[in-house]
Design an enzyme around this catalytic site. Sequence first.
Site, PDB file in Angstrom:
ATOM      1  N   ARG A 109       0.860  -1.183   0.000  1.00 36.00           N
ATOM      2  CA  ARG A 109       0.000   0.000   0.000  1.00 36.00           C
ATOM      3  C   ARG A 109       0.894   1.231   0.000  1.00 36.00           C
ATOM      4  O   ARG A 109       1.900   1.279   0.728  1.00 36.00           O
ATOM      5  CB  ARG A 109      -0.886   0.032   1.249  1.00 36.00           C
ATOM      6  CG  ARG A 109      -2.118  -0.867   1.188  1.00 36.00           C
ATOM      7  CD  ARG A 109      -3.139  -0.392   0.146  1.00 36.00           C
ATOM      8  NE  ARG A 109      -4.322  -1.243   0.104  1.00 36.00           N
ATOM      9  CZ  ARG A 109      -4.471  -2.292  -0.699  1.00 36.00           C
ATOM     10  NH1 ARG A 109      -3.506  -2.634  -1.533  1.00 36.00           N
ATOM     11  NH2 ARG A 109      -5.592  -2.999  -0.685  1.00 36.00           N
ATOM     12  N   GLU A 144      -3.441   7.584  -4.597  1.00 36.62           N
ATOM     13  CA  GLU A 144      -3.791   7.123  -5.949  1.00 36.62           C
ATOM     14  C   GLU A 144      -5.055   7.804  -6.458  1.00 36.62           C
ATOM     15  O   GLU A 144      -5.984   7.991  -5.675  1.00 36.62           O
ATOM     16  CB  GLU A 144      -4.004   5.597  -5.932  1.00 36.62           C
ATOM     17  CG  GLU A 144      -2.731   4.859  -5.581  1.00 36.62           C
ATOM     18  CD  GLU A 144      -2.922   3.355  -5.390  1.00 36.62           C
ATOM     19  OE1 GLU A 144      -3.992   2.831  -5.735  1.00 36.62           O
ATOM     20  OE2 GLU A 144      -1.981   2.717  -4.881  1.00 36.62           O
ATOM     21  N   HIS A 177      -1.192   0.110  -9.886  1.00 38.69           N
ATOM     22  CA  HIS A 177      -1.824  -0.828  -8.935  1.00 38.69           C
ATOM     23  C   HIS A 177      -2.363  -2.076  -9.648  1.00 38.69           C
ATOM     24  O   HIS A 177      -3.571  -2.320  -9.686  1.00 38.69           O
ATOM     25  CB  HIS A 177      -2.943  -0.135  -8.142  1.00 38.69           C
ATOM     26  CG  HIS A 177      -3.206  -0.777  -6.811  1.00 38.69           C
ATOM     27  ND1 HIS A 177      -3.556  -0.082  -5.679  1.00 38.69           N
ATOM     28  CD2 HIS A 177      -3.155  -2.080  -6.429  1.00 38.69           C
ATOM     29  CE1 HIS A 177      -3.729  -0.921  -4.668  1.00 38.69           C
ATOM     30  NE2 HIS A 177      -3.489  -2.146  -5.095  1.00 38.69           N
TER      31      HIS A 177
HETATM   32  C1  GLV Z   1      -4.884  -5.085  -3.770  1.00 41.01           C
HETATM   33  O1  GLV Z   1      -4.163  -4.165  -3.578  1.00 41.01           O
HETATM   34  C2  GLV Z   1      -5.613  -5.792  -2.777  1.00 41.01           C
HETATM   35  O2  GLV Z   1      -5.533  -5.464  -1.572  1.00 41.01           O
HETATM   36  O3  GLV Z   1      -6.322  -6.731  -3.160  1.00 41.01           O
END
Ligand code: GLV
Length: 332
Positions: A238, A267, A285
Amino acid sequence: MKPAVFLTRMLPSPVMHRLKTLFDLKYNNHDRPLTKTELVRGMRGRPALISMLSDPIDAGVIESNPRLKIIANYAVGTNNIDLKAASSRGIIVTNTPGVLTDATADLTWSLILTLARRVPEGDRLVRTGRWTGWDPTQLLGTDLNGKILGIIGMGRIGRAVARRAVGFGMRLIYHNRRRLPVRVEKKINASYRPLSRLLATADIVSLHIPLTPETHHLINRRVLGRMRSTALLINTARGPVVDEKALADALKHGKIAGAGLDVFEDEPAVQKGLITLPNVVLLPHLGSATIETRTKMGFMVIENIQSVLRGKPAPDAVNRRPLKEPATAGAE
Ligand code: GLV
Ligand code: GLV
């Protein structure tokens, strides 16, 4: 009567098909995240909400729907949800662990390899027509074989990254809140290190921890200053785990050698200082972004909703036993 479900973004088509078959499904058919107002309006009166990691599900959103029984997050991370607010109202929150482990580990290795071997720089050189032919000193990267990979966070994803390291001949060290049993350490060939020791010795540092108040800005200016000047930092966890501004400065001033990032603090915004640097690889991501994985995540979400709406325990609940009975218990 089919149970009423609200979905905040369209999912892969096999998942949409099953959702429409099983539920009275209302969903956002715009190709963008919903505003808070749209979200609150959409989920009104429905016992199940399917949320994305990009949807902030705060106390206000949760309180707006007294009929809500389950928030099924289409992600393994649940930092976008106010778990306390959900628990105190008897609402179950679920995630999608396990099914995205391999996809995320693969993407982590994509970042490690592309960064170490300067793949994006090479691609840009060819595309822009500036390549003048083979050159003995052009775009020299770094070997992985024999180098030290430091994994921070040895959950499912961290371990899957560790398993893949064997094939690249890397040495493995790790840090985790709780040290793993020696049996497990042996199996994945990884040695435990205190965090400061790991940071000072690893050639590549890869982050696989959830975002919590404790891990926010874990990688800050001071920590970056302790890393090797040749080190590469990889973040597929994250964004806010890293102080992005401090990272941009560290890269610019050669405190570390490069970074591979799949996640960002705010983001889709990216720290301006990072965009212009050649020694970073930036991805939007994509950790779990494969057809197979995103489909499995959808089926997992469906299973959790079905369980909760039938009064059974959710297979993937992340909040502790909710503090009180749902407000709508028995009113189904
Ligand atoms: C992606 O970042 C998730 O947490 O699934
Ligand atoms: C993800 O599934 C993890 O627990 O690392």
